[in-house]
Design a protein around this motif. Structure first.
Motif, PDB file in Angstrom:
ATOM      1  N   ALA B  43       0.818  -1.217   0.000  1.00 18.22           N
ATOM      2  CA  ALA B  43       0.000   0.000   0.000  1.00 18.22           C
ATOM      3  C   ALA B  43       0.853   1.268   0.000  1.00 18.22           C
ATOM      4  N   TYR B  44       1.986   1.237   0.699  1.00 20.56           N
ATOM      5  CA  TYR B  44       2.833   2.434   0.704  1.00 20.56           C
ATOM      6  C   TYR B  44       3.371   2.721  -0.692  1.00 20.56           C
ATOM      7  N   ASP B  45       3.874   1.695  -1.360  1.00 13.89           N
ATOM      8  CA  ASP B  45       4.388   1.923  -2.714  1.00 13.89           C
ATOM      9  C   ASP B  45       3.294   2.485  -3.625  1.00 13.89           C
ATOM     10  N   LEU B  47       0.539   4.187  -2.731  1.00 16.86           N
ATOM     11  CA  LEU B  47       0.168   5.554  -2.354  1.00 16.86           C
ATOM     12  C   LEU B  47       1.241   6.542  -2.792  1.00 16.86           C
ATOM     13  N   LEU B  48       2.514   6.123  -2.679  1.00 19.67           N
ATOM     14  CA  LEU B  48       3.608   6.996  -3.116  1.00 19.67           C
ATOM     15  C   LEU B  48       3.624   7.122  -4.642  1.00 19.67           C
ATOM     16  N   GLN B  51       1.063   9.574  -5.415  1.00 18.93           N
ATOM     17  CA  GLN B  51       1.491  10.931  -5.057  1.00 18.93           C
ATOM     18  C   GLN B  51       2.487  11.463  -6.079  1.00 18.93           C
ATOM     19  N   VAL B  59      -5.642  10.416  -6.001  1.00 18.53           N
ATOM     20  CA  VAL B  59      -6.254   9.621  -4.937  1.00 18.53           C
ATOM     21  C   VAL B  59      -7.498  10.329  -4.414  1.00 18.53           C
ATOM     22  N   LEU B  60      -8.633   9.662  -4.471  1.00 13.50           N
ATOM     23  CA  LEU B  60      -9.861  10.212  -3.895  1.00 13.50           C
ATOM     24  C   LEU B  60     -10.101   9.677  -2.494  1.00 13.50           C
ATOM     25  N   ASP B  61      -9.738   8.429  -2.250  1.00 10.81           N
ATOM     26  CA  ASP B  61     -10.000   7.837  -0.944  1.00 10.81           C
ATOM     27  C   ASP B  61      -9.171   6.557  -0.830  1.00 10.81           C
ATOM     28  N   VAL B  62      -8.819   6.216   0.405  1.00 10.48           N
ATOM     29  CA  VAL B  62      -8.091   4.975   0.684  1.00 10.48           C
ATOM     30  C   VAL B  62      -8.786   4.287   1.847  1.00 10.48           C
ATOM     31  N   GLY B  63      -9.120   3.049   1.686  1.00 15.45           N
ATOM     32  CA  GLY B  63      -9.786   2.313   2.754  1.00 15.45           C
ATOM     33  C   GLY B  63      -8.812   1.809   3.801  1.00 15.45           C
ATOM     34  N   ASP B  64      -9.348   1.444   4.944  1.00 14.33           N
ATOM     35  CA  ASP B  64      -8.524   0.780   5.948  1.00 14.33           C
ATOM     36  C   ASP B  64      -8.280  -0.654   5.492  1.00 14.33           C
ATOM     37  N   VAL B 108      -5.938  -3.392   0.803  1.00 16.66           N
ATOM     38  CA  VAL B 108      -6.222  -1.971   1.008  1.00 16.66           C
ATOM     39  C   VAL B 108      -6.772  -1.431  -0.312  1.00 16.66           C
ATOM     40  N   PHE B 110      -7.870   1.358  -2.922  1.00 10.25           N
ATOM     41  CA  PHE B 110      -7.656   2.735  -3.352  1.00 10.25           C
ATOM     42  C   PHE B 110      -8.736   3.115  -4.356  1.00 10.25           C
TER      43      PHE B 110
END
Lengths: 259, 259
Positions: B43-45, B47-48, B51, B59-64, B108, B110
């Protein structure tokens, strides 16, 4: 020294040599940034926290794990800011001019937008900026506005405050709204008590400024917010900049202006 | 069935019951989104990567981790899209109408902006949208434009294409530029070969559309881009939507328009 006329590289070399000063008014036309470096295992939570709280935490750049510069910041992130705040278990344990001794290989450096970036645009629009006039740091406050949590991170929004003559409030909103990547429009106008600020004269970070008759306090999201989350959440280890003592990047501020 | 007049909940219930259709033109005025669900350790890769490539991957939303709905999407992400693409070791291994059997607890989700969201604004500005007229899916192409890598993820930008009469190109740019969270202005205007597209008639995803005399192909960043990175990077496991078969969210499209 005319700090407004320095290039980012010149300013960074002054800070590397030990000069300690808030950077408001420095390097006119260049983008300033908040620094927060966290261990790799916390980087997802921080990036998600920023994504969920984009007004306070606009991400400008994220370094690779262990890297001490990024595409946006050509200097050395461990030495080229005026001062650093070191956090352990959520507490600010040291305030250092050089972070090389405390930097770790597993740190991921985040650069987040800073409202100093739009102050040149405010001045050009005829909106006075009191803390630049006074040669002091901007006043910053913890608020009662909660951020959206992300993983292990939660905390209150931090804001910066600038008093603006009532007739210039629309101009101040309009000008700053064009810079969403450096906090954009104010998040609050007027009564500080409404956002949980008891005393404008006692900022949580930075220096107080005079609010004159006929002026209205405007509050903008502030990139110290993730440092407040580090404290509120008891993060084991992190390194931030000392509030108001920013990373001066190699990006022109126009880059972050809307068309 | 007037698909434009459906509410998001009505549309999602149709898809949950098994209807399979591209969602261009559905639920006029509501925001559509790309889905990509990856294991927590990726998930970090992702999200980055998003970005660092905000035009293609807003990104509009990210779930838990493990959640099957998000603040933006009140339905069930495993059933309420028209069709899903399942990836293993970077290869599309299955195309399913219901993802419950393949969903995992560690995923996760996205949600990323989709250009279908600004098509209503294009129509209101008098800009025709060919694939809506034709009742087909939008054509999408892999390009030669590289994304900025992030950790284990790299790959080419994917674009969607709409042919626009030459006189309306400025309007199409102006209107879409106001929606940066759903890809904003075009990334390319004109010759497809300049961005590595050999044949407009053979899109990599979706359906071809006619480009008439006097029309110029406009190319927008596309939220299938992270699925292209999943493939290019050999990601062990991921679930995306079938291109053009989007998540219809509970957010009005005006929410993502600039002031």
């Amino acid at each position: 020294m005319d700090v407004a006329a320095l290039t980012p590289a010149e300013a960074r070399s002054r800070f590397r040599e030990g000069l300690r000063a808030p950077t408001a008014g420095w390097c006119r036309g260049w983008t300033q940034a908040n620094l927060l470096a966290v261990p790799r295992e916390l980087a997802y939570d921080l990036l998600l926290f920023a994504q969920r709280n984009p007004v306070a935490c606009p991400v400008l750049d994220v370094g690779d794990p262990g890297a001490v510069s990024t595409g946006l910041f050509g200097g050395d992130l461990r030495t080229d800011l005026p001062a650093y705040q070191v956090y352990e278990r959520g507490r600010a344990v040291a305030d250092v001019a050089d972070a090389r001794d405390v930097w770790r290989e597993d740190l991921v450096a985040f650069l987040l937008g800073c409202s100093f970036t739009f102050e040149d645009a405010l001045l050009r629009a005829g909106v006075p900026v009191r803390h630049i006039e006074a040669g002091t740091n901007v006043p910053m406050y913890l608020t009662s506005l909660p951020c959206r949590p992300a993983g292990s991170l939660s905390g209150p929004m931090v804001v910066s405050m600038r008093p603006v003559p009532a007739s210039l409030v629309p101009a101040a909103v309009r000008v700053t709204a064009r810079y969403p990547a450096v906090h954009g429009a104010p998040v609050h106008v007027g009564d500080p008590a409404e956002i949980g600020i008891a005393d404008l004269g006692a900022p949580d970070f930075g220096d107080p400024v005079e609010v004159r008759a006929g002026e209205i306090p405007l509050f903008w999201g502030c990139g110290v917010t993730p440092q407040a989350a580090v404290m509120a959440s008891g993060v084991p280890f992190a390194i931030g900049h000392l509030p108001g003592h920013m990373a001066i990047t190699d990006a022109r501020d126009d880059r972050f202006q809307l068309p």
